[in-house]
Design an enzyme around this catalytic site. Structure first.
Site, mmCIF file in Angstrom:
data_model
loop_
_atom_site.group_PDB
_atom_site.id
_atom_site.type_symbol
_atom_site.label_atom_id
_atom_site.label_comp_id
_atom_site.label_asym_id
_atom_site.label_seq_id
_atom_site.Cartn_x
_atom_site.Cartn_y
_atom_site.Cartn_z
ATOM 1 N N ARG A 28 73.912 -24.391 20.464
ATOM 2 C CA ARG A 28 72.931 -25.181 20.954
ATOM 3 C C ARG A 28 72.939 -25.095 22.465
ATOM 4 O O ARG A 28 71.838 -25.890 23.093
ATOM 5 C CB ARG A 28 73.116 -26.580 20.538
ATOM 6 C CG ARG A 28 72.650 -27.100 19.276
ATOM 7 C CD ARG A 28 73.099 -28.634 19.101
ATOM 8 N NE ARG A 28 72.153 -29.466 18.255
ATOM 9 C CZ ARG A 28 71.985 -29.510 16.860
ATOM 10 N NH1 ARG A 28 72.883 -28.976 16.233
ATOM 11 N NH2 ARG A 28 71.128 -30.159 16.516
ATOM 12 N N LYS B 132 66.148 -26.612 9.346
ATOM 13 C CA LYS B 132 67.242 -25.425 9.530
ATOM 14 C C LYS B 132 68.095 -25.661 8.264
ATOM 15 O O LYS B 132 68.434 -24.854 7.721
ATOM 16 C CB LYS B 132 68.151 -25.678 10.890
ATOM 17 C CG LYS B 132 67.175 -25.405 12.218
ATOM 18 C CD LYS B 132 68.118 -25.642 13.355
ATOM 19 C CE LYS B 132 68.615 -27.094 13.532
ATOM 20 N NZ LYS B 132 67.754 -28.224 13.665
ATOM 21 N N ARG C 77 70.839 -41.158 8.199
ATOM 22 C CA ARG C 77 71.748 -41.085 9.424
ATOM 23 C C ARG C 77 71.466 -41.831 10.329
ATOM 24 O O ARG C 77 70.407 -42.324 10.836
ATOM 25 C CB ARG C 77 71.508 -39.442 9.767
ATOM 26 C CG ARG C 77 72.227 -38.446 9.054
ATOM 27 C CD ARG C 77 71.870 -37.071 9.218
ATOM 28 N NE ARG C 77 71.903 -36.755 10.714
ATOM 29 C CZ ARG C 77 71.732 -35.530 11.084
ATOM 30 N NH1 ARG C 77 71.619 -34.591 10.321
ATOM 31 N NH2 ARG C 77 71.651 -35.326 12.380
ATOM 32 N N ARG D 244 64.252 -38.600 6.319
ATOM 33 C CA ARG D 244 65.140 -38.029 5.927
ATOM 34 C C ARG D 244 66.214 -38.746 5.324
ATOM 35 O O ARG D 244 66.481 -39.883 5.773
ATOM 36 C CB ARG D 244 66.091 -37.046 7.142
ATOM 37 C CG ARG D 244 67.187 -36.260 6.817
ATOM 38 C CD ARG D 244 67.532 -35.118 7.405
ATOM 39 N NE ARG D 244 67.895 -35.502 8.772
ATOM 40 C CZ ARG D 244 68.207 -34.573 9.911
ATOM 41 N NH1 ARG D 244 68.271 -33.338 9.507
ATOM 42 N NH2 ARG D 244 68.559 -35.013 10.988
ATOM 43 N N ARG E 86 66.930 -36.839 21.247
ATOM 44 C CA ARG E 86 67.446 -35.530 20.624
ATOM 45 C C ARG E 86 66.428 -34.247 20.954
ATOM 46 O O ARG E 86 66.789 -33.195 21.182
ATOM 47 C CB ARG E 86 67.596 -35.811 19.169
ATOM 48 C CG ARG E 86 68.872 -36.429 18.937
ATOM 49 C CD ARG E 86 68.860 -36.944 17.456
ATOM 50 N NE ARG E 86 68.854 -35.849 16.554
ATOM 51 C CZ ARG E 86 68.608 -36.188 15.250
ATOM 52 N NH1 ARG E 86 68.281 -37.455 15.087
ATOM 53 N NH2 ARG E 86 68.992 -35.402 14.143
HETATM 54 P P1 ADP Z 1 69.908 -31.881 13.308
HETATM 55 O O1 ADP Z 1 70.026 -31.665 11.919
HETATM 56 O O2 ADP Z 1 69.095 -33.072 13.361
HETATM 57 O O3 ADP Z 1 69.434 -30.645 13.886
HETATM 58 P P2 ADP Z 1 72.588 -31.920 13.375
HETATM 59 O O4 ADP Z 1 73.277 -32.127 12.085
HETATM 60 O O5 ADP Z 1 72.760 -30.299 13.548
HETATM 61 O O6 ADP Z 1 71.584 -32.333 13.632
HETATM 62 O O7 ADP Z 1 73.650 -32.381 14.510
HETATM 63 C C1 ADP Z 1 73.733 -33.932 14.735
HETATM 64 C C2 ADP Z 1 74.321 -34.150 16.078
HETATM 65 O O8 ADP Z 1 75.661 -33.352 16.220
HETATM 66 C C3 ADP Z 1 73.570 -33.457 17.317
HETATM 67 O O9 ADP Z 1 72.496 -34.506 17.825
HETATM 68 C C4 ADP Z 1 74.873 -33.348 18.264
HETATM 69 O O10 ADP Z 1 74.906 -34.713 18.908
HETATM 70 C C5 ADP Z 1 75.882 -32.999 17.395
HETATM 71 N N1 ADP Z 1 75.914 -31.524 17.273
HETATM 72 C C6 ADP Z 1 75.905 -30.772 16.398
HETATM 73 N N2 ADP Z 1 75.976 -29.344 16.412
HETATM 74 C C7 ADP Z 1 76.303 -29.272 17.840
HETATM 75 C C8 ADP Z 1 76.408 -28.477 18.931
HETATM 76 N N3 ADP Z 1 76.388 -26.945 18.574
HETATM 77 N N4 ADP Z 1 76.883 -28.630 19.987
HETATM 78 C C9 ADP Z 1 76.777 -29.952 20.532
HETATM 79 N N5 ADP Z 1 76.608 -30.763 19.907
HETATM 80 C C10 ADP Z 1 76.148 -30.765 18.391
HETATM 81 P P1 ADP Z 2 67.178 -29.900 10.701
HETATM 82 O O1 ADP Z 2 68.573 -29.150 9.678
HETATM 83 O O2 ADP Z 2 66.498 -28.649 11.316
HETATM 84 O O3 ADP Z 2 67.400 -31.125 11.114
HETATM 85 P P2 ADP Z 2 66.427 -30.498 7.864
HETATM 86 O O4 ADP Z 2 66.525 -29.470 6.859
HETATM 87 O O5 ADP Z 2 67.632 -31.493 7.544
HETATM 88 O O6 ADP Z 2 66.133 -30.192 9.276
HETATM 89 O O7 ADP Z 2 65.061 -31.183 7.507
HETATM 90 C C1 ADP Z 2 64.497 -32.344 7.956
HETATM 91 C C2 ADP Z 2 63.756 -33.348 7.036
HETATM 92 O O8 ADP Z 2 62.605 -32.823 6.799
HETATM 93 C C3 ADP Z 2 64.446 -33.411 5.755
HETATM 94 O O9 ADP Z 2 64.241 -34.796 5.385
HETATM 95 C C4 ADP Z 2 63.828 -32.547 4.875
HETATM 96 O O10 ADP Z 2 63.984 -33.049 3.467
HETATM 97 C C5 ADP Z 2 62.471 -32.506 5.328
HETATM 98 N N1 ADP Z 2 61.786 -31.071 5.233
HETATM 99 C C6 ADP Z 2 62.410 -29.730 5.277
HETATM 100 N N2 ADP Z 2 61.580 -29.026 5.444
HETATM 101 C C7 ADP Z 2 60.445 -29.619 5.197
HETATM 102 C C8 ADP Z 2 58.967 -29.097 5.229
HETATM 103 N N3 ADP Z 2 58.636 -27.626 5.320
HETATM 104 N N4 ADP Z 2 57.920 -29.932 5.099
HETATM 105 C C9 ADP Z 2 58.141 -31.267 5.049
HETATM 106 N N5 ADP Z 2 59.583 -31.568 5.288
HETATM 107 C C10 ADP Z 2 60.500 -30.920 5.143
#
Ligand code: ADP
Ligand code: ADP
Ligand code: ZN
Length: 211
Positions: free
Chosen positions: A88, A13, A156, A123, A167
């Site tokens: 979420r 995302k 992270r 990541r 998660r």
């Molecule tokens: P990821 O990129 O792995 O999807 P995020 O950076 O979006 O993770 O979120 C990291 C953590 O922050 C989540 O696991 C949750 O604990 C919290 N968080 C982020 N956005 C939300 C939301 N909209 N509602 C509740 N918790 C959130």
């Molecule tokens: P989210 O915001 O949904 O948690 P991220 O954009 O942070 O996801 O991506 C999670 C991890 O996967 C990062 O280390 C990113 O560089 C890697 N990644 C993202 N897109 C791809 C892809 N198409 N193939 C392989 N790795 C990817």
């Protein structure tokens, strides 16, 4: 344009949202980024959110809805924005409705759970500019520092295997129901996440009618 990026943690995302934001000239609003910044600065919000994030659980709706509401009032949101990581829960989506916000499209990136673990475990993030890398799939120029700003890359705290499992469980239980919620409104676009990052980007741009 108001766009939501939906998908499991690690689905890509944030990566895709940044590319679309640059192309469309609108900001990306990531509740995860705002929460991590608050934790780093030890603000009251950060202190309340930290234990939830460390356990891989969602931060309570009231807290995230408040921070999002405040963020959307800033002037850079006037011409649209991308929401990465919000909503979420169904309650969070209903909060957008209550604010009379009309979402144009929801991009739902699908990546199977088996792939999520390797993505999140590899990541790496830049504490300076927020750029995201992957040790294998998207490494920085020297593998250790950010290609954009030169700061050292870090992992992270919640990208540990035990927390990743929790998660994913929370995602399926509380966030996945949003797919139906938005599909019923006819605005959900499914994007199957590809091995090659640029291929996912091509599918995402197509779903959004951007070139
Ligand atoms: P990821 O990129 O792995 O999807 P995020 O950076 O979006 O993770 O979120 C990291 C953590 O922050 C989540 O696991 C949750 O604990 C919290 N968080 C982020 N956005 C939300 C939301 N909209 N509602 C509740 N918790 C959130
Ligand atoms: P989210 O915001 O949904 O948690 P991220 O954009 O942070 O996801 O991506 C999670 C991890 O996967 C990062 O280390 C990113 O560089 C890697 N990644 C993202 N897109 C791809 C892809 N198409 N193939 C392989 N790795 C990817
Ligand atoms: Zn950087």
């Amino acid at each position: 344009m108001k766009i939501i990026f939906l998908g499991a943690p690690g689905a890509g995302k944030g990566t895709q949202a940044e590319l679309v934001a640059a192309k469309a000239g609108i900001p990306t609003i990531s509740t995860g980024v705002i929460l991590r910044e608050a934790i780093k600065n030890k603000t009251p919000l950060g202190v309340s959110a930290q234990s939830y994030i460390e356990k891989g659980q969602l931060v309570p709706d009231e807290l995230v809805i408040d921070i999002l509401t405040a963020r959307l009032k800033e002037s850079d949101c006037a011409n649209g924005y991308i929401l990465d990581g919000f909503p979420r829960t169904i309650s969070q989506a209903e909060a957008l409705d209550k604010m009379n916000i009309t979402i144009d499209k929801v991009v739902n990136i699908y990546v199977p759970d088996e792939k999520i673990v390797e993505r999140l475990a590899g990541r790496r993030s830049c504490g300076g500019c927020g750029a995201t890398y992957h040790v294998v799939f998207n490494p920085s120029a020297d593998g250790v520092h950010c290609t954009h700003c030169g700061k050292e890359l870090t992992q992270r705290a919640d990208d540990k295997p035990e927390t990743i499992k929790e998660r994913l469980r929370v995602y399926h239980e509380q966030t996945a129901p949003l797919e139906e919620f938005y599909r019923n409104r006819g605005i959900l676009c499914d994007v199957v996440g590809q091995e090659e990052l640029s291929e996912t980007t091509a599918l995402t741009m197509k779903a959004l009618d951007l070139k």
